[in-house]
Design an enzyme around this catalytic site. Structure first.
Site, PDB file in Angstrom:
ATOM      1  N   LYS A 193     -59.221 -15.731  -8.453  1.00  0.00           N
ATOM      2  CA  LYS A 193     -59.759 -16.341  -7.225  1.00  0.00           C
ATOM      3  C   LYS A 193     -61.210 -16.761  -7.461  1.00  0.00           C
ATOM      4  CE  LYS A 193     -60.712 -11.780  -5.317  1.00  0.00           C
ATOM      5  NZ  LYS A 193     -61.673 -11.471  -4.280  1.00  0.00           N
ATOM      6  N   TYR A 201     -95.181 -18.459  -8.010  1.00  0.00           N
ATOM      7  CA  TYR A 201     -95.357 -18.537  -6.558  1.00  0.00           C
ATOM      8  C   TYR A 201     -95.684 -17.168  -5.975  1.00  0.00           C
ATOM      9  CZ  TYR A 201     -93.392 -23.251  -6.340  1.00  0.00           C
ATOM     10  OH  TYR A 201     -93.180 -24.596  -6.487  1.00  0.00           O
TER      11      TYR A 201
HETATM   12  C1  LIG Z   1     -56.582  -7.768  -2.806  1.00  0.00           C
HETATM   13  C2  LIG Z   1     -57.414  -7.788  -4.032  1.00  0.00           C
HETATM   14  N1  LIG Z   1     -56.914  -7.299  -5.153  1.00  0.00           N
HETATM   15  C3  LIG Z   1     -57.625  -7.281  -6.305  1.00  0.00           C
HETATM   16  C4  LIG Z   1     -58.910  -7.760  -6.352  1.00  0.00           C
HETATM   17  C5  LIG Z   1     -59.667  -7.685  -7.645  1.00  0.00           C
HETATM   18  O1  LIG Z   1     -60.735  -6.796  -7.501  1.00  0.00           O
HETATM   19  P1  LIG Z   1     -61.704  -6.497  -8.741  1.00  0.00           P
HETATM   20  O2  LIG Z   1     -62.379  -7.779  -9.052  1.00  0.00           O
HETATM   21  O3  LIG Z   1     -62.655  -5.491  -8.210  1.00  0.00           O
HETATM   22  O4  LIG Z   1     -60.835  -6.035  -9.843  1.00  0.00           O
HETATM   23  C6  LIG Z   1     -59.480  -8.251  -5.189  1.00  0.00           C
HETATM   24  C7  LIG Z   1     -60.858  -8.706  -5.212  1.00  0.00           C
HETATM   25  O5  LIG Z   1     -61.627  -8.566  -4.306  1.00  0.00           O
HETATM   26  C8  LIG Z   1     -58.712  -8.280  -3.994  1.00  0.00           C
HETATM   27  O6  LIG Z   1     -59.220  -8.757  -2.858  1.00  0.00           O
END
Ligand SMILES: Cc1ncc(COP(=O)(O)O)c(C=O)c1O
Length: 364
Positions: A35, A256
């Site tokens: 994602k 700055y």
């Molecule tokens: C439902 C779900 N599963 C897995 C993950 C993966 O988490 P991580 O990046 O901490 O492994 C996420 C990330 O937020 C998530 O929302």
């Protein structure tokens, strides 16, 4: 000549980190979580390195389209499921598995016309209070889904809020076990932190782990543990060069707000990297950085396109000298993104996702 800043995505590191997830998963299947455009790395850039995963988990239909366009025919999971009824048409067309976390999503499924029944992940809110059915509603949601001709398999899932810390997973796991007890179907519970820290519990690994941040070479529980402890490798390097140097006398100030004052004669370097590149503005004086592969620190405020570094440990540095903001220096030294994030009171996740579009990216 373009500005010398560049991000490098390391294929070998991604493959190594995925193998680490697989080793910790001990027989469970592994979702590579891609994602947020693969946590800022770019889905197309990481795909080949991660195609050994059992599936790709993501949020957007557009991202799912991209994974299918790359030729991936295996499982793709929408971690938040459908956002509206017509998303299910895309799920049917692209054969996407999807999370069901509220009643409306079951209503949409019940009204959906499909020849191919869907595989869904029914999500329990075991205590994080983000997404999912309350324990008292979980069973009836399962029965509703089980009765639908639009659904074939139902996997049971939850998500841990504290797998990376002292509170741990015990309370949420107990809630999940009680709610899911005699329901059939596969299970998926563990994110990276649970996969790394609680891998000894087969029930936590379950049938599918969801490896996000560890895939990209960041420790979910930094500073308690670092990537060396978990045998992970940085998947992203942000590197640039010095574009100027300055010789300071005691009392001279930097940047700055003049927040840094030299206490002694010193040489500083000006780096072509600022917050418009995704470097955190809140990283104050003392944030670690590598110049020519040697550790030093930033001085003064980060500005839009530049930041300053102390050149005391690198007297030979001059304009053109390599600077590694995070990741791997050419001479092999590693600066974990987690250290920079920690100095800026944030987490590695945020820095990688915030890499700016203006930064050219190469795959190595
Ligand atoms: C439902 C779900 N599963 C897995 C993950 C993966 O988490 P991580 O990046 O901490 O492994 C996420 C990330 O937020 C998530 O929302």
């Amino acid at each position: 000549m373009p500005r010398p800043i560049q991000a490098v995505i390391h294929h070998a590191a991604l493959t190594h980190n995925l193998a680490r997830a697989r080793a910790c998963a001990r027989g469970a299947r592994v979702w590579a979580v891609v994602k947020a455009d693969a946590y800022g790395h770019g889905i197309e850039r990481v795909f080949e390195a991660l195609r050994g995963a059992d599936g790709f988990a993501l949020l957007d239909l557009a991202e799912a389209e991209r994974v299918r366009a790359l030729g991936w025919r295996g499982p793709v999971l929408l971690l938040e499921g459908a956002f509206e009824a017509r998303d299910l048409e895309t799920c049917s067309r692209l054969n996407l598995w999807h999370v069901v976390h509220r009643e409306a999503q079951i209503d949409w499924l019940a009204a959906h016309k499909t020849h191919q029944p869907h595989r869904v992940f029914l999500k329990l809110n075991s205590g994080m209070n983000r997404l999912g059915f309350a324990p008292a509603a979980f069973r009836s949601a399962w029965h509703r889904l089980d009765a639908l001709p639009q659904v074939d398999e139902v996997t049971l899932m939850t998500h841990f809020a504290d797998a990376d810390g002292a509170r741990g997973i015990a309370a949420q796991w107990a809630v999940f076990e009680a709610a899911a007890r005699d329901l059939p179907g596969e299970r998926s519970l563990a994110n990276s932190a649970a996969t790394l820290r609680h891998a000894e519990a087969a029930g936590v690994r379950a049938d599918w782990v969801r490896a996000g941040i560890m895939t990209y070479g960041s420790a979910p529980d930094f500073p308690e543990h670092d990537i060396a402890r978990w045998d992970l490798r940085p998947a992203m390097t942000l590197r640039s060069q010095l574009i100027a140097t300055q010789d300071l006398q005691p009392g001279d100030r930097v940047g700055y707000g003049s927040t840094y004052t030299a206490a002694r004669p010193m040489r500083i370097g000006i780096v072509a990297c600022g917050y418009a590149d995704g470097y955190p503005r809140h990283a104050g004086t003392g944030t670690p950085v590598l110049v020519q592969g040697l550790r030093t620190t930033t001085v003064g405020r980060v500005s839009m396109d530049m930041l300053a570094v102390d050149l005391s440990p690198v007297p030979s540095a001059q304009p053109g000298t390599e600077v590694t903001l995070w990741g791997c220096a050419s001479r092999g030294t590693v600066l974990p993104i987690d250290e920079v994030a920690h100095a800026a009171q944030t987490i590695g996740y945020e820095l990688m996702c915030a890499l700016a579009r203006r930064v050219p990216v190469v795959v190595a």
